[in-house]
Motif scaffolding. Sequence first.
Motif, PDB file in Angstrom:
ATOM      1  N   LEU A  80       0.796  -1.220   0.000  1.00 13.25           N
ATOM      2  CA  LEU A  80       0.000   0.000   0.000  1.00 13.25           C
ATOM      3  C   LEU A  80       0.832   1.274   0.000  1.00 13.25           C
ATOM      4  CD1 LEU A  80      -2.912  -0.851   2.449  1.00 13.25           C
ATOM      5  CD2 LEU A  80      -2.784  -1.154  -0.015  1.00 13.25           C
ATOM      6  N   ALA A  81       2.042   1.208   0.546  1.00 12.04           N
ATOM      7  CA  ALA A  81       2.863   2.423   0.611  1.00 12.04           C
ATOM      8  C   ALA A  81       4.306   2.055   0.891  1.00 12.04           C
ATOM      9  CB  ALA A  81       2.340   3.363   1.697  1.00 12.04           C
ATOM     10  N   ASP A  82       5.214   2.925   0.472  1.00 12.03           N
ATOM     11  CA  ASP A  82       6.629   2.816   0.817  1.00 12.03           C
ATOM     12  C   ASP A  82       6.864   3.725   2.022  1.00 12.03           C
ATOM     13  OD1 ASP A  82       9.347   2.602   1.009  1.00 12.03           O
ATOM     14  OD2 ASP A  82       9.790   3.708  -0.829  1.00 12.03           O
ATOM     15  N   VAL A  83       7.240   3.139   3.148  1.00 10.02           N
ATOM     16  CA  VAL A  83       7.386   3.917   4.385  1.00 10.02           C
ATOM     17  C   VAL A  83       8.848   4.259   4.679  1.00 10.02           C
ATOM     18  CG1 VAL A  83       5.262   3.004   5.378  1.00 10.02           C
ATOM     19  CG2 VAL A  83       7.422   1.809   5.793  1.00 10.02           C
ATOM     20  N   THR A  84       9.733   4.073   3.709  1.00 14.78           N
ATOM     21  CA  THR A  84      11.142   4.399   3.923  1.00 14.78           C
ATOM     22  C   THR A  84      11.343   5.837   4.400  1.00 14.78           C
ATOM     23  OG1 THR A  84      11.752   2.803   2.203  1.00 14.78           O
ATOM     24  CG2 THR A  84      13.428   4.400   2.864  1.00 14.78           C
ATOM     25  N   PRO A  85      10.616   6.834   3.839  1.00 12.63           N
ATOM     26  CA  PRO A  85      10.828   8.219   4.309  1.00 12.63           C
ATOM     27  C   PRO A  85      10.464   8.439   5.773  1.00 12.63           C
ATOM     28  CG  PRO A  85       9.696   8.203   2.190  1.00 12.63           C
ATOM     29  CD  PRO A  85       9.693   6.795   2.684  1.00 12.63           C
ATOM     30  N   SER A 120       6.209  -1.363   2.350  1.00  7.13           N
ATOM     31  CA  SER A 120       7.597  -1.702   2.019  1.00  7.13           C
ATOM     32  C   SER A 120       8.550  -0.669   2.590  1.00  7.13           C
ATOM     33  CB  SER A 120       7.779  -1.798   0.503  1.00  7.13           C
ATOM     34  OG  SER A 120       7.621  -0.526  -0.105  1.00  7.13           O
ATOM     35  N   LEU A 121       9.806  -1.061   2.734  1.00  5.41           N
ATOM     36  CA  LEU A 121      10.845  -0.157   3.200  1.00  5.41           C
ATOM     37  C   LEU A 121      12.188  -0.639   2.681  1.00  5.41           C
ATOM     38  CD1 LEU A 121      11.977  -1.189   6.689  1.00  5.41           C
ATOM     39  CD2 LEU A 121       9.681  -1.876   5.976  1.00  5.41           C
ATOM     40  N   THR A 122      13.073   0.317   2.382  1.00  7.87           N
ATOM     41  CA  THR A 122      14.420   0.007   1.913  1.00  7.87           C
ATOM     42  C   THR A 122      15.394   0.902   2.661  1.00  7.87           C
ATOM     43  OG1 THR A 122      13.508  -0.495  -0.279  1.00  7.87           O
ATOM     44  CG2 THR A 122      15.901  -0.255  -0.107  1.00  7.87           C
ATOM     45  N   PRO A 123      15.927   0.458   3.796  1.00  9.54           N
ATOM     46  CA  PRO A 123      16.861   1.298   4.566  1.00  9.54           C
ATOM     47  C   PRO A 123      18.128   1.577   3.762  1.00  9.54           C
ATOM     48  CG  PRO A 123      16.042  -0.564   5.863  1.00  9.54           C
ATOM     49  CD  PRO A 123      15.653  -0.825   4.456  1.00  9.54           C
ATOM     50  N   ASP A 124      18.754   2.720   4.050  1.00 17.24           N
ATOM     51  CA  ASP A 124      20.003   3.077   3.380  1.00 17.24           C
ATOM     52  C   ASP A 124      21.200   2.904   4.304  1.00 17.24           C
ATOM     53  OD1 ASP A 124      19.646   5.135   5.141  1.00 17.24           O
ATOM     54  OD2 ASP A 124      19.684   6.750   3.650  1.00 17.24           O
ATOM     55  N   PHE A 125      21.065   2.066   5.318  1.00 15.65           N
ATOM     56  CA  PHE A 125      22.133   1.853   6.297  1.00 15.65           C
ATOM     57  C   PHE A 125      22.148   0.391   6.738  1.00 15.65           C
ATOM     58  CE2 PHE A 125      18.287   3.005   8.534  1.00 15.65           C
ATOM     59  CZ  PHE A 125      18.212   2.074   9.554  1.00 15.65           C
ATOM     60  N   ASP A 126      23.283  -0.034   7.255  1.00 20.77           N
ATOM     61  CA  ASP A 126      23.397  -1.331   7.911  1.00 20.77           C
ATOM     62  C   ASP A 126      23.238  -1.113   9.410  1.00 20.77           C
ATOM     63  OD1 ASP A 126      23.972  -2.647   5.521  1.00 20.77           O
ATOM     64  OD2 ASP A 126      26.134  -2.374   5.746  1.00 20.77           O
ATOM     65  N   GLY A 127      22.384  -1.905  10.040  1.00 20.94           N
ATOM     66  CA  GLY A 127      22.199  -1.776  11.480  1.00 20.94           C
ATOM     67  C   GLY A 127      20.781  -2.069  11.883  1.00 20.94           C
ATOM     68  N   ASP A 128      20.546  -1.971  13.171  1.00 18.34           N
ATOM     69  CA  ASP A 128      19.225  -2.289  13.712  1.00 18.34           C
ATOM     70  C   ASP A 128      18.213  -1.206  13.362  1.00 18.34           C
ATOM     71  OD1 ASP A 128      20.143  -4.628  14.783  1.00 18.34           O
ATOM     72  OD2 ASP A 128      20.357  -3.859  16.826  1.00 18.34           O
ATOM     73  N   LEU A 129      16.985  -1.645  13.103  1.00 18.04           N
ATOM     74  CA  LEU A 129      15.860  -0.745  12.835  1.00 18.04           C
ATOM     75  C   LEU A 129      14.660  -1.260  13.618  1.00 18.04           C
ATOM     76  CD1 LEU A 129      14.531   1.590  11.248  1.00 18.04           C
ATOM     77  CD2 LEU A 129      13.996  -0.078   9.456  1.00 18.04           C
ATOM     78  N   VAL A 130      14.060  -0.396  14.401  1.00 11.67           N
ATOM     79  CA  VAL A 130      12.890  -0.752  15.203  1.00 11.67           C
ATOM     80  C   VAL A 130      11.622  -0.400  14.434  1.00 11.67           C
ATOM     81  CG1 VAL A 130      11.628  -0.350  17.355  1.00 11.67           C
ATOM     82  CG2 VAL A 130      14.134  -0.408  17.366  1.00 11.67           C
ATOM     83  N   ALA A 175      18.857  -4.623   9.681  1.00  8.78           N
ATOM     84  CA  ALA A 175      18.697  -4.154   8.305  1.00  8.78           C
ATOM     85  C   ALA A 175      20.031  -4.133   7.563  1.00  8.78           C
ATOM     86  CB  ALA A 175      18.087  -2.761   8.301  1.00  8.78           C
ATOM     87  N   ARG A 176      19.931  -4.335   6.244  1.00  5.55           N
ATOM     88  CA  ARG A 176      21.078  -4.215   5.350  1.00  5.55           C
ATOM     89  C   ARG A 176      20.779  -3.118   4.331  1.00  5.55           C
ATOM     90  NH1 ARG A 176      20.218  -9.657   4.951  1.00  5.55           N
ATOM     91  NH2 ARG A 176      19.847  -9.497   2.697  1.00  5.55           N
ATOM     92  N   ALA A 177      21.728  -2.240   4.128  1.00  3.52           N
ATOM     93  CA  ALA A 177      21.529  -1.107   3.229  1.00  3.52           C
ATOM     94  C   ALA A 177      21.156  -1.586   1.834  1.00  3.52           C
ATOM     95  CB  ALA A 177      22.794  -0.257   3.167  1.00  3.52           C
ATOM     96  N   GLY A 178      20.119  -0.959   1.268  1.00  2.77           N
ATOM     97  CA  GLY A 178      19.691  -1.271  -0.081  1.00  2.77           C
ATOM     98  C   GLY A 178      18.798  -2.494  -0.210  1.00  2.77           C
ATOM     99  N   THR A 179      18.547  -3.182   0.885  1.00  2.78           N
ATOM    100  CA  THR A 179      17.689  -4.365   0.853  1.00  2.78           C
ATOM    101  C   THR A 179      16.239  -3.964   1.059  1.00  2.78           C
ATOM    102  OG1 THR A 179      19.454  -5.764   1.722  1.00  2.78           O
ATOM    103  CG2 THR A 179      17.206  -6.609   1.911  1.00  2.78           C
ATOM    104  N   ARG A 180      15.374  -4.505   0.222  1.00  5.14           N
ATOM    105  CA  ARG A 180      13.943  -4.212   0.337  1.00  5.14           C
ATOM    106  C   ARG A 180      13.299  -5.195   1.315  1.00  5.14           C
ATOM    107  NH1 ARG A 180       8.926  -5.763  -2.193  1.00  5.14           N
ATOM    108  NH2 ARG A 180       7.523  -3.969  -2.530  1.00  5.14           N
ATOM    109  N   TYR A 181      12.455  -4.656   2.179  1.00  3.35           N
ATOM    110  CA  TYR A 181      11.693  -5.454   3.121  1.00  3.35           C
ATOM    111  C   TYR A 181      10.220  -5.078   2.998  1.00  3.35           C
ATOM    112  CZ  TYR A 181      16.306  -6.038   5.292  1.00  3.35           C
ATOM    113  OH  TYR A 181      17.633  -6.295   5.519  1.00  3.35           O
ATOM    114  N   VAL A 182       9.357  -5.991   3.396  1.00  5.58           N
ATOM    115  CA  VAL A 182       7.938  -5.668   3.530  1.00  5.58           C
ATOM    116  C   VAL A 182       7.520  -5.956   4.961  1.00  5.58           C
ATOM    117  CG1 VAL A 182       7.351  -6.064   1.118  1.00  5.58           C
ATOM    118  CG2 VAL A 182       7.167  -7.952   2.750  1.00  5.58           C
ATOM    119  N   ALA A 183       6.658  -5.118   5.487  1.00  7.70           N
ATOM    120  CA  ALA A 183       6.101  -5.305   6.826  1.00  7.70           C
ATOM    121  C   ALA A 183       4.622  -5.614   6.698  1.00  7.70           C
ATOM    122  CB  ALA A 183       6.320  -4.061   7.680  1.00  7.70           C
TER     123      ALA A 183
END
Length: 464
Positions: A80-85, A120-130, A175-183
Amino acid sequence: MDAERRRLLPPLLALAGGALLPACADDDAGCADGACDAAADADAGREADAPLPRCGDGVCSAPGETAAICPADCAGCVVLADVTPLIDAAELFFGYSVLGRRLVTPACGIFDDAREVVVSLTPDFDGDLVLSTRHPSTRLDTVLDVREGGCEGASVACNDHAAPGARGSRVTLAARAGTRYVALVETADDDAGVFALGLHRPGVCEGLGSVRDVGAALLTGERFATDTAASTSSLRGTCGGAADTPEALLTFVAPRDGPMVVTALHPATTLDAVLHVREDGLDGEDWCDSPEAEVGCGPGSGFVRFPVRGGLSYDLFVDGATTGAAGPATVTLGYAATSPARASLRGCSHASIRDVFAFVASSGQTVFLQVDTVAAATAADTRLRVRHPDDTELHEADDDFPCTFPPPEWSCPRYEFTAATGGLYAVEVYVGSGEDCADRSLVDYELTVTVGGAPAELILVRDQ
């Protein structure tokens, strides 16, 4: 938050407009009554109240519906939406279960046949995301399942209850930078379920960095020194702040109802600060990382007012206002008052009992201060002491004019000066060394402070 909600809602509403109402299981006259509640409305072998599946209702009902026959319901999950921002933003995604589809079974939880809303979300960093649905708008139990790639991917984090008794869910994704995930989010009510989803990197709300419980020191006169450089960046207030500025956290339980005030105006403050405050739930829900729980936000150089309810927990963030801002800040926190302010000393001790109020004056402004009695039964011989912004003593006033009550026994203090420097001044109110009080357990008084001829906004920082 409103702007982001407007940005994310159009695709949701478009999906809602395409949903079709379920049909009855038969075509006889009883089906026209708008309810599937008669035996005649059901085909053989079906429940009398069961609706007939229809393509477009958002449910892939086997075996009658397949991806070939009804791709709208069965051709895989719809993001339904990209929540990366929204990562580390002071904004949330608001989801509605009625817009979801029953296509995927979460890797955890009890909602095997519930609708899932997918983002969906695509973080631009490596590390934990809550990722968390623990927010005031989430009023039902939720299941939160994060998968790598898409709905068909492997579950990498899943949670049914973030804490015993909690309505929302919370997961930490590596999270891994550039990897797409869906929640995938499911709620306990397919028709009326509403939830809020937030995303942030771990920080002070997870106990990392500069965190202090200041509840025991409230109203004792203490100023609270912090340093945001000891923390990481993870949260922002709705009124400002930058994505890469760390924050310090001060927590407390409000002693009583009323408006409180906080400021970072102090000679030791070098941080260009933003202060924002969040209120936890009535039932003890921890909403530290929820921008929806914000009750106050403003620049640290001014007075930030916010309402509190006695007995509730609050999270006060000292944050940077500009990119890369980090460093020390000394915070003054107390209850709001406006001159003239009536207050009480709960005792008649010259050495150990005093109230302290803080106020702002700019360089060159004229400041007038006065303490007077308000009733003969609680009158006393009072004094006042003024302190510079650096806490050095400016003046102690005593016996400057006849007190209103009870004439003519005692005189009251009064003082006027021109501020040599701008900043946060303090005035102390206490009884004289002779400890002359009509009631040794209670002294009522009225404090008047004007700055530049106008009544001053005050902060009660010590209340005895």
